[in-house]
Every structure is written in structure tokens, then in C-alpha cells.
Design a protein around this motif. Sequence first.
Motif, PDB file in Angstrom:
ATOM      1  N   ASN A  57      -7.774  37.399 -57.597  1.00 10.19           N
ATOM      2  CA  ASN A  57      -6.584  37.235 -56.693  1.00 10.19           C
ATOM      3  C   ASN A  57      -6.011  38.721 -56.588  1.00 10.19           C
ATOM      4  N   PHE A  58      -6.097  39.012 -55.453  1.00  7.47           N
ATOM      5  CA  PHE A  58      -5.560  40.573 -55.144  1.00  7.47           C
ATOM      6  C   PHE A  58      -4.126  40.446 -54.941  1.00  7.47           C
ATOM      7  N   LEU A  59      -3.281  41.381 -55.479  1.00 10.63           N
ATOM      8  CA  LEU A  59      -2.044  41.344 -55.475  1.00 10.63           C
ATOM      9  C   LEU A  59      -1.700  42.410 -54.576  1.00 10.63           C
ATOM     10  N   LYS A  60      -1.267  42.186 -53.192  1.00  7.99           N
ATOM     11  CA  LYS A  60      -1.125  43.035 -52.191  1.00  7.99           C
ATOM     12  C   LYS A  60       0.471  43.566 -52.451  1.00  7.99           C
ATOM     13  N   ALA A  61       1.435  42.806 -53.208  1.00  6.47           N
ATOM     14  CA  ALA A  61       2.547  43.601 -53.623  1.00  6.47           C
ATOM     15  C   ALA A  61       2.706  42.875 -55.115  1.00  6.47           C
ATOM     16  N   HIS A  62       3.387  43.865 -55.984  1.00  5.98           N
ATOM     17  CA  HIS A  62       3.478  43.205 -57.420  1.00  5.98           C
ATOM     18  C   HIS A  62       4.668  43.884 -58.058  1.00  5.98           C
ATOM     19  N   ILE A  63       5.671  43.068 -58.164  1.00 11.74           N
ATOM     20  CA  ILE A  63       6.967  43.206 -58.904  1.00 11.74           C
ATOM     21  C   ILE A  63       6.887  43.067 -60.354  1.00 11.74           C
ATOM     22  N   GLY A  64       7.059  43.671 -61.457  1.00 10.55           N
ATOM     23  CA  GLY A  64       7.175  43.616 -62.730  1.00 10.55           C
ATOM     24  C   GLY A  64       5.706  43.634 -63.725  1.00 10.55           C
ATOM     25  N   ILE A  65       4.770  43.980 -62.766  1.00  8.65           N
ATOM     26  CA  ILE A  65       3.498  44.263 -63.641  1.00  8.65           C
ATOM     27  C   ILE A  65       2.810  45.295 -62.688  1.00  8.65           C
ATOM     28  N   THR A  66       1.850  45.945 -63.621  1.00  8.73           N
ATOM     29  CA  THR A  66       1.113  47.191 -63.048  1.00  8.73           C
ATOM     30  C   THR A  66      -0.132  46.868 -62.581  1.00  8.73           C
ATOM     31  N   GLU A  67      -0.789  45.723 -62.790  1.00  8.56           N
ATOM     32  CA  GLU A  67      -2.099  45.279 -62.265  1.00  8.56           C
ATOM     33  C   GLU A  67      -2.209  44.869 -60.796  1.00  8.56           C
ATOM     34  N   ASN A  68      -3.173  45.345 -60.203  1.00  3.17           N
ATOM     35  CA  ASN A  68      -3.392  44.743 -58.659  1.00  3.17           C
ATOM     36  C   ASN A  68      -4.398  43.698 -58.338  1.00  3.17           C
ATOM     37  N   GLU A  69      -4.799  43.080 -59.507  1.00  2.00           N
ATOM     38  CA  GLU A  69      -5.787  41.955 -59.322  1.00  2.00           C
ATOM     39  C   GLU A  69      -5.876  41.402 -60.539  1.00  2.00           C
ATOM     40  N   SER A  70      -6.390  40.108 -60.617  1.00  2.00           N
ATOM     41  CA  SER A  70      -6.813  39.210 -61.501  1.00  2.00           C
ATOM     42  C   SER A  70      -7.681  38.194 -61.342  1.00  2.00           C
ATOM     43  N   PRO A  71      -8.528  37.905 -62.447  1.00  2.00           N
ATOM     44  CA  PRO A  71      -9.699  36.912 -62.211  1.00  2.00           C
ATOM     45  C   PRO A  71      -9.159  35.515 -61.437  1.00  2.00           C
ATOM     46  N   ARG A  72      -9.832  35.085 -60.485  1.00  2.00           N
ATOM     47  CA  ARG A  72      -9.193  33.946 -59.746  1.00  2.00           C
ATOM     48  C   ARG A  72      -9.393  32.672 -60.736  1.00  2.00           C
ATOM     49  N   ALA A  73     -10.443  32.593 -61.638  1.00  2.00           N
ATOM     50  CA  ALA A  73     -10.616  31.441 -62.243  1.00  2.00           C
ATOM     51  C   ALA A  73      -9.437  31.252 -63.179  1.00  2.00           C
ATOM     52  N   LEU A  74      -8.588  32.285 -63.492  1.00  2.00           N
ATOM     53  CA  LEU A  74      -7.339  32.430 -64.398  1.00  2.00           C
ATOM     54  C   LEU A  74      -6.263  32.201 -63.468  1.00  2.00           C
ATOM     55  N   SER A  75      -6.266  32.288 -62.184  1.00  2.00           N
ATOM     56  CA  SER A  75      -5.025  32.451 -61.513  1.00  2.00           C
ATOM     57  C   SER A  75      -4.311  31.283 -61.174  1.00  2.00           C
ATOM     58  N   LEU A  76      -3.057  31.146 -61.490  1.00  2.00           N
ATOM     59  CA  LEU A  76      -2.169  30.048 -60.922  1.00  2.00           C
ATOM     60  C   LEU A  76      -2.104  29.733 -59.558  1.00  2.00           C
ATOM     61  N   CYS A  77      -2.185  30.967 -58.781  1.00  2.00           N
ATOM     62  CA  CYS A  77      -2.271  30.993 -57.380  1.00  2.00           C
ATOM     63  C   CYS A  77      -3.591  30.251 -56.640  1.00  2.00           C
ATOM     64  N   GLY A  78      -4.710  30.163 -57.562  1.00  2.00           N
ATOM     65  CA  GLY A  78      -5.756  29.269 -57.140  1.00  2.00           C
ATOM     66  C   GLY A  78      -5.371  27.768 -56.991  1.00  2.00           C
ATOM     67  N   HIS A  79      -4.574  27.398 -58.008  1.00  2.00           N
ATOM     68  CA  HIS A  79      -3.982  25.840 -57.731  1.00  2.00           C
ATOM     69  C   HIS A  79      -2.852  25.870 -56.786  1.00  2.00           C
ATOM     70  N   ALA A  80      -2.220  26.817 -56.570  1.00  2.00           N
ATOM     71  CA  ALA A  80      -1.052  26.815 -55.518  1.00  2.00           C
ATOM     72  C   ALA A  80      -1.530  26.491 -54.223  1.00  2.00           C
ATOM     73  N   ILE A  81      -2.613  27.231 -53.870  1.00  2.00           N
ATOM     74  CA  ILE A  81      -3.205  26.957 -52.439  1.00  2.00           C
ATOM     75  C   ILE A  81      -3.996  25.846 -52.275  1.00  2.00           C
ATOM     76  N   LEU A  82      -3.893  24.904 -53.312  1.00  2.00           N
ATOM     77  CA  LEU A  82      -4.579  23.500 -53.115  1.00  2.00           C
ATOM     78  C   LEU A  82      -3.487  22.450 -52.925  1.00  2.00           C
ATOM     79  N   THR A  83      -2.349  22.682 -53.025  1.00  2.00           N
ATOM     80  CA  THR A  83      -1.206  21.721 -52.710  1.00  2.00           C
ATOM     81  C   THR A  83      -0.829  21.417 -51.329  1.00  2.00           C
TER      82      THR A  83
END
Length: 398
Positions: A57-83
Amino acid sequence: MIKPQLPENESERLEEVKKYNLLDTLPESDFDDIANLIAKVCNVPISLITLLDKDRNFLKAHIGITENESPRALSLCGHAILTDEPIFIVENTREDIRFHDNPIITGNNIGFYAGVPLINPEGYALGTLCVYDHVPRTLTAEQKETLIILSKQVINLFELRYKNIVLNKTLSDLEERHQTLKTFANKISHDLKSPLANITSLSQLFKEELLQENAKTNLEYLNYIEESADTLRAYIDGILKHYKSEALLEKDKKQTTLQDIYNSIKNILGLKSSQFKLVKEAYLKDINSAALTQILLNLVDNGFKYNFKENPVVSIDYSETETHHVFIVEDNGKGIEQEKQDDLFELFNTAHDKDKHGNVGTGIGLFTVKTLVNKLNGAIDIHSEIEKGTQFILSLPK
């Protein structure tokens, strides 16, 4: 923890994500501003603009955290795009079977998530605009509406970026084709000029031999051959001049005088002062002298070539406004019919069938003039009266 499933159109969706050229790019203020705004509206410590890549999960903009990506398998956004809903909300992540033991949730003390799928015009969910909080909570109707509205603005930024990509590629392709055509035109033109010269020379030798054998020999067909060769040569010369004229636009502006330009044209065309006149001298500051000379040269040359009077006269006059130089090239020729004036600067259009030497015009010269004038941000107009003459009024910015 339950890993998010892949969308049925995953391969096509990934291609859509890649086409925006946003993955692994640096932060950009336009996206950061939206993420910052939604964090303030929703009163949350973390907000993200994300893009779901194949395994991350690539973070094009991130406020409040320093990381710019995270594993997709752990991503809540991976669930969000299915709704199928406009917004995906988990009010208490610690009690949701899908997320309660997710390392992202436990490691960052996440208690709340809300994300709006970023759906492009083609219908693909590319990622999310999302917010996180450390405590379970809800969003107000206004906050939800704002989150949805700003997600559309993110998509607008994506689309603007893609259109710029397409435009830049189109411009690059056009430039490449232009250079190829320019090289081709120069190569073919030069390669054709030599055979044409041979045709003309051999035709003239053949005519001389025939006349020596019989002075009354009909040379009509040989004359046709020479005339056709001369016409083709004129087209070739016009093409070469047109492409070479573009190089004039790259010349630096400099200080010069209209007298110097007049003298240059006079020498090139071999004209006399009695037939070619400079009405008013002018000091020209910061002007593309090379391009101006070529424009005036073409106009003056045409003024003589298509002037059938016994004593042809062409003049250059000058005036100015606060913002523009104005040059007037006037001849005393036969004039140009009104119906021909509108299309006079179009490629291959001519005002007269033949010049005073019997040569067929190509319509490339005035097209080149118009091209140069346009690229110099100038304007050119024509005023003509039959049997009285023609004026070309050229206006160039100072």
C-alpha cells in the motif's frame, strides 16, 4: 486477522494504478494539502492518500506517520477498495475480527478507520483517502460528506496528472515525427536536386544538337520537360527554405537597423535603388533580425516576381506603436483578387498561376512567412487593389 481479497479485475486495476506514474514518487503539496485538510475536518491524528500496488500500500500523502508504504496484506485500504458503499468505516478496529490482531492496528494503537475508495473514470478503485484515530469513534454526516468530496478532488488530481503525461508523450511523439520529416525532407530534396539539374542540362544539350541539325525543329516537348523540372525544383527549394526557416527562430534578439536589413535584401536579390526603396529608416532594438530579414525577403521577392509592369517598384516602410513594430511592404503590381486573399497564406495556395518569368508558384513562400510571423507572436495582413498594387502589413511585438 483476515487478509483482504483481491478484486476480480485486479490485473486491469493494477494497470490503471501504474498509468498515473504516482508509485514511488516524492510528496507533493497538492496531495499533502488534501490529507492535512481532511485530518483537521475529521479531527484525527492520521490521514492518508493511498495507492494499492501488487504487494504493498503506497502512501502518496501521509499525515501523522513517517512511513510511505505498508504490506498490502495488512492494509485496511485493501478491504476498503472492495466495498460497494461510498465509504468504508470500521468504528472499533479492536473488536472487528478482520483487524483486531493486525500488526498495523496493534503496533500503531489504531482504534478507528474510515476510507473512501478512489475510483477513476474507468471504474477502477486505485486506493483510498482515509483517516485513522487511536480510539473507537464515529464520523458526523458532514465529515463523511467532506471525506467523499475530497476523494473526488484526489481523483481530479490523478486525472490531471495523467492528461499531462499523455500530453507530454504526444508532444514528444510530434517532435520526433517533425524531426524525422525534417530529415527526410532535407535528404529527399537534396537527392532530387541533382537529377533535376541533370534533366535540365541534358534537355538543353539535346535542344542545341537538334537546332544545329535543323533550326526549324519543334522543341515544344523538350520545353515542357524543362518547365516541369523547373517547377519541381521550385517546390524542392521552397521545402528546404521552409524547414531552414525554423532555425531562424532560435536566433537571439539583437539591435539592428532597418537600413541594414534593406541592404541585405537588396544584395541578395540584386536589386537597384530605383526599383527597391526604403521609405523610412528605423532603429530596431531586441528583435530577431534573422527571422525578420527572411520574412521581408520573401515578401519583397514576391513583389517583384509577380509584378508584370515595365517598371516594377517595391518599398519597405516602417511605423510603430507603444507595443509593436509595423513594417509595410508595398508593390505596384497587378494586385490580388479578393477571393484569393483569404487563403493566400495557406500551404500551396498562390495568387497567380505563373510569375513574370513563366514559372509556376509553389505557395510555400507565403506559408513560411505566416509560420514565422505566428511563432514570433506577430500578425500579417494584406490590402490589395487590382492594377494598383498590394500591401503586406507586418506587426511584430517589441
